[in-house]
Motif scaffolding. Sequence first.
Motif, PDB file in Angstrom:
ATOM      1  N   TYR A 162      -3.088  39.094   0.323  1.00  0.00           N
ATOM      2  CA  TYR A 162      -2.958  37.929   1.197  1.00  0.00           C
ATOM      3  C   TYR A 162      -2.142  38.318   2.423  1.00  0.00           C
ATOM      4  CZ  TYR A 162      -1.811  33.364   3.055  1.00  0.00           C
ATOM      5  OH  TYR A 162      -1.681  32.279   3.890  1.00  0.00           O
ATOM      6  N   SER A 163      -2.605  37.906   3.577  1.00  0.00           N
ATOM      7  CA  SER A 163      -1.843  38.117   4.801  1.00  0.00           C
ATOM      8  C   SER A 163      -2.131  36.989   5.767  1.00  0.00           C
ATOM      9  CB  SER A 163      -2.184  39.470   5.442  1.00  0.00           C
ATOM     10  OG  SER A 163      -3.557  39.499   5.812  1.00  0.00           O
ATOM     11  N   ALA A 164      -1.181  36.740   6.644  1.00  0.00           N
ATOM     12  CA  ALA A 164      -1.312  35.706   7.674  1.00  0.00           C
ATOM     13  C   ALA A 164      -0.366  36.064   8.813  1.00  0.00           C
ATOM     14  CB  ALA A 164      -0.978  34.325   7.093  1.00  0.00           C
ATOM     15  N   LYS A 165      -0.386  35.285   9.886  1.00  0.00           N
ATOM     16  CA  LYS A 165       0.469  35.582  11.031  1.00  0.00           C
ATOM     17  C   LYS A 165       1.948  35.595  10.650  1.00  0.00           C
ATOM     18  CE  LYS A 165      -2.580  33.926  14.725  1.00  0.00           C
ATOM     19  NZ  LYS A 165      -2.738  32.942  15.841  1.00  0.00           N
ATOM     20  N   ASN A 166       2.335  34.685   9.758  1.00  0.00           N
ATOM     21  CA  ASN A 166       3.738  34.599   9.349  1.00  0.00           C
ATOM     22  C   ASN A 166       4.025  35.341   8.052  1.00  0.00           C
ATOM     23  OD1 ASN A 166       2.266  32.868   7.727  1.00  0.00           O
ATOM     24  ND2 ASN A 166       3.894  31.294   7.635  1.00  0.00           N
ATOM     25  N   ASP A 176       1.023  41.215  -2.147  1.00  0.00           N
ATOM     26  CA  ASP A 176       0.170  42.211  -2.792  1.00  0.00           C
ATOM     27  C   ASP A 176      -1.068  41.613  -3.432  1.00  0.00           C
ATOM     28  OD1 ASP A 176       1.765  44.466  -2.172  1.00  0.00           O
ATOM     29  OD2 ASP A 176       3.182  43.863  -3.731  1.00  0.00           O
ATOM     30  N   PHE A 177      -0.902  40.509  -4.177  1.00  0.00           N
ATOM     31  CA  PHE A 177      -2.046  39.956  -4.913  1.00  0.00           C
ATOM     32  C   PHE A 177      -2.052  38.434  -4.860  1.00  0.00           C
ATOM     33  CE2 PHE A 177      -0.965  43.915  -7.250  1.00  0.00           C
ATOM     34  CZ  PHE A 177      -2.093  44.640  -6.900  1.00  0.00           C
ATOM     35  N   VAL A 178      -3.235  37.929  -4.642  1.00  0.00           N
ATOM     36  CA  VAL A 178      -3.487  36.509  -4.826  1.00  0.00           C
ATOM     37  C   VAL A 178      -4.714  36.387  -5.718  1.00  0.00           C
ATOM     38  CG1 VAL A 178      -4.801  36.427  -2.653  1.00  0.00           C
ATOM     39  CG2 VAL A 178      -4.036  34.297  -3.699  1.00  0.00           C
ATOM     40  N   VAL A 179      -4.614  35.548  -6.719  1.00  0.00           N
ATOM     41  CA  VAL A 179      -5.748  35.281  -7.604  1.00  0.00           C
ATOM     42  C   VAL A 179      -6.236  33.883  -7.296  1.00  0.00           C
ATOM     43  CG1 VAL A 179      -6.550  35.141  -9.992  1.00  0.00           C
ATOM     44  CG2 VAL A 179      -4.733  36.742  -9.384  1.00  0.00           C
ATOM     45  N   GLY A 180      -7.536  33.741  -7.108  1.00  0.00           N
ATOM     46  CA  GLY A 180      -8.055  32.430  -6.752  1.00  0.00           C
ATOM     47  C   GLY A 180      -9.531  32.314  -7.048  1.00  0.00           C
ATOM     48  N   ASP A 181     -10.073  31.166  -6.724  1.00  0.00           N
ATOM     49  CA  ASP A 181     -11.485  30.899  -6.914  1.00  0.00           C
ATOM     50  C   ASP A 181     -12.233  31.363  -5.674  1.00  0.00           C
ATOM     51  OD1 ASP A 181     -14.060  29.450  -6.801  1.00  0.00           O
ATOM     52  OD2 ASP A 181     -13.339  28.483  -8.627  1.00  0.00           O
ATOM     53  N   LEU A 204       0.162  33.763  -6.868  1.00  0.00           N
ATOM     54  CA  LEU A 204       0.645  34.720  -5.879  1.00  0.00           C
ATOM     55  C   LEU A 204       1.589  35.696  -6.562  1.00  0.00           C
ATOM     56  CD1 LEU A 204       1.398  32.235  -2.964  1.00  0.00           C
ATOM     57  CD2 LEU A 204      -0.339  34.031  -2.911  1.00  0.00           C
ATOM     58  N   ILE A 205       1.357  37.000  -6.349  1.00  0.00           N
ATOM     59  CA  ILE A 205       2.143  38.025  -7.033  1.00  0.00           C
ATOM     60  C   ILE A 205       2.543  39.108  -6.030  1.00  0.00           C
ATOM     61  CG2 ILE A 205       2.118  39.835  -8.794  1.00  0.00           C
ATOM     62  CD1 ILE A 205       0.126  38.126 -10.357  1.00  0.00           C
ATOM     63  N   GLN A 206       3.831  39.396  -5.984  1.00  0.00           N
ATOM     64  CA  GLN A 206       4.355  40.499  -5.185  1.00  0.00           C
ATOM     65  C   GLN A 206       4.902  41.563  -6.141  1.00  0.00           C
ATOM     66  OE1 GLN A 206       3.791  41.319  -2.213  1.00  0.00           O
ATOM     67  NE2 GLN A 206       5.455  40.750  -0.832  1.00  0.00           N
ATOM     68  N   VAL A 207       4.805  42.828  -5.755  1.00  0.00           N
ATOM     69  CA  VAL A 207       5.241  43.922  -6.622  1.00  0.00           C
ATOM     70  C   VAL A 207       6.249  44.781  -5.867  1.00  0.00           C
ATOM     71  CG1 VAL A 207       4.521  45.902  -7.998  1.00  0.00           C
ATOM     72  CG2 VAL A 207       2.982  43.942  -7.756  1.00  0.00           C
ATOM     73  N   ALA A 208       7.399  45.067  -6.508  1.00  0.00           N
ATOM     74  CA  ALA A 208       8.427  45.912  -5.911  1.00  0.00           C
ATOM     75  C   ALA A 208       9.201  46.597  -7.025  1.00  0.00           C
ATOM     76  CB  ALA A 208       9.371  45.095  -5.037  1.00  0.00           C
ATOM     77  N   VAL A 209       9.388  47.896  -6.907  1.00  0.00           N
ATOM     78  CA  VAL A 209      10.133  48.627  -7.932  1.00  0.00           C
ATOM     79  C   VAL A 209      11.556  48.113  -8.020  1.00  0.00           C
ATOM     80  CG1 VAL A 209      11.031  50.902  -8.615  1.00  0.00           C
ATOM     81  CG2 VAL A 209       8.714  50.693  -7.701  1.00  0.00           C
ATOM     82  N   ARG A 210      12.220  47.966  -6.887  1.00  0.00           N
ATOM     83  CA  ARG A 210      13.585  47.449  -6.829  1.00  0.00           C
ATOM     84  C   ARG A 210      13.649  46.291  -5.848  1.00  0.00           C
ATOM     85  NH1 ARG A 210      13.932  50.044 -10.684  1.00  0.00           N
ATOM     86  NH2 ARG A 210      15.040  51.995 -11.091  1.00  0.00           N
ATOM     87  N   THR A 263       7.366  33.455   0.148  1.00  0.00           N
ATOM     88  CA  THR A 263       7.670  32.097   0.591  1.00  0.00           C
ATOM     89  C   THR A 263       6.675  31.624   1.642  1.00  0.00           C
ATOM     90  OG1 THR A 263      10.035  32.425   0.148  1.00  0.00           O
ATOM     91  CG2 THR A 263       9.443  30.618   1.617  1.00  0.00           C
ATOM     92  N   ALA A 264       6.366  32.504   2.609  1.00  0.00           N
ATOM     93  CA  ALA A 264       5.396  32.143   3.646  1.00  0.00           C
ATOM     94  C   ALA A 264       4.023  31.889   3.043  1.00  0.00           C
ATOM     95  CB  ALA A 264       5.325  33.251   4.694  1.00  0.00           C
ATOM     96  N   ALA A 265       3.612  32.747   2.088  1.00  0.00           N
ATOM     97  CA  ALA A 265       2.301  32.565   1.454  1.00  0.00           C
ATOM     98  C   ALA A 265       2.260  31.281   0.650  1.00  0.00           C
ATOM     99  CB  ALA A 265       1.995  33.769   0.551  1.00  0.00           C
ATOM    100  N   MET A 266       3.351  30.960  -0.043  1.00  0.00           N
ATOM    101  CA  MET A 266       3.411  29.709  -0.798  1.00  0.00           C
ATOM    102  C   MET A 266       3.312  28.499   0.134  1.00  0.00           C
ATOM    103  SD  MET A 266       6.424  30.960  -3.394  1.00  0.00           S
ATOM    104  CE  MET A 266       6.907  29.319  -3.939  1.00  0.00           C
ATOM    105  N   SER A 267       4.016  28.587   1.243  1.00  0.00           N
ATOM    106  CA  SER A 267       3.971  27.491   2.217  1.00  0.00           C
ATOM    107  C   SER A 267       2.572  27.330   2.797  1.00  0.00           C
ATOM    108  CB  SER A 267       4.984  27.759   3.329  1.00  0.00           C
ATOM    109  OG  SER A 267       4.939  26.745   4.309  1.00  0.00           O
ATOM    110  N   ASN A 268       1.904  28.455   3.091  1.00  0.00           N
ATOM    111  CA  ASN A 268       0.558  28.404   3.678  1.00  0.00           C
ATOM    112  C   ASN A 268      -0.476  27.859   2.699  1.00  0.00           C
ATOM    113  OD1 ASN A 268       1.701  29.572   5.927  1.00  0.00           O
ATOM    114  ND2 ASN A 268       0.874  31.606   5.543  1.00  0.00           N
ATOM    115  N   THR A 269      -0.337  28.219   1.425  1.00  0.00           N
ATOM    116  CA  THR A 269      -1.351  27.853   0.429  1.00  0.00           C
ATOM    117  C   THR A 269      -1.045  26.559  -0.303  1.00  0.00           C
ATOM    118  OG1 THR A 269      -0.237  29.180  -1.279  1.00  0.00           O
ATOM    119  CG2 THR A 269      -1.947  30.279   0.046  1.00  0.00           C
TER     120      THR A 269
END
Length: 404
Positions: free
Chosen positions: A307-311, A316-321, A330-336, A364-370
Amino acid sequence: MYQLMDRLLTVGTPRTRLFHFSFDDERIMPFTDHTLADLLDAYYRMVPEALNGCYLLFDEIQEAPYWTNFIRRVAEQHNVTIVLTGSSSKLLSSDIPTNLRGRSLSREMWPLSFKEYCLFHDIPTTRIAGEYSANTRRPLQSAFVEYLNVGGFPAVQRMGTLDRMRMLQGYADEIVIKDVLERFGTTSMRVATRFSRNAMRSTGLKFPVNAQIKALRGMQVPVSGPKLYDLMDDFEDAHLLFKVGDFTLSIRDNPKSSYKVYSVDPGLSLAVAPANHLDLGQRLETAVFIELKRRYGDNRSNAIASYSAKNCPEVDFVVGDEATGEPYQLIQVAVRTGIDSTSVADFADPSLSDKFRSEIGNLTAAMSNTGLRHGTLISLDEEGSVTTPAGTIDVVPAWRWFLQ
């Protein structure tokens, strides 16, 4: 298939009613047009009661000529349950409904999940009152890091590092040679092997094919752009690696250069990468993607995308229809991340690390957008919860998420 036969025997199915045959047995070659029919007739002569009901379990069925016509006829005219297995690219799940005219159910077999990996190695995953004890948690944390190194192919689990690497490299080459070149004949072995290695080393990253075309031509390797794009599709059909585009484009034709790639297994990617080339974050993100495929891939309406947008540079991952374009996870992945263990934080907390702010900010931005009020940040072993203006984000240790 053997596990299925074991279960059938356990519930009382007579052994004679299970007819198992592997078609890569050289003793039956060369095939004739009547080999399949002759084989089944011989079985019925040996076990006449099987005419009243039996299981036909055929392995590598794609090696036999006219197998789809034979299977359709037997399924329609005989009292049988038929189970077929075959090479992923020669017996494509997308081809089966067409060949068998909607009379079949297909299942993709993935490398071991982390839960299966723990079962394989006798590592306890039992929770007490819904929680893992310290004595259970520590071995799981160590096992997960090893899982990212070894991967999920069963045959390599108890091998030493060097033998494992050689075996996995052989797997990668065999898929390219047998499952891609022999089936599709897309391009030369030299181009296909080098291109596949470059793609698997880029697991979890953007993989611009145009840059690969320039690099290969710079090494005096003749190659055409359309053939490399076709080759990427062939790799995906063979389950060697997968392309992931942006969810905002998922119901339109994606620009061919806009996707990330993921290997079918983190251990396989590590085996073909130069020393110190493939970092832990790439393998973690790869393992998360394959787990999402395992959980959601059978439902064709699901889309697993980025998922990406201007803001929002990237989640990393969005699961949807895919049909409606509606995301639901919405899922983000980070080792630390830098979050304190099992803490509850507020996004406005000035003590949060820049890395953590970046990951949380994108979510947060992706949650706000979706319009989604919940997000997940998977880290190697950190845990906590963060309140943001758009909703709640759970920071989950990878080993725990994989066992959910």
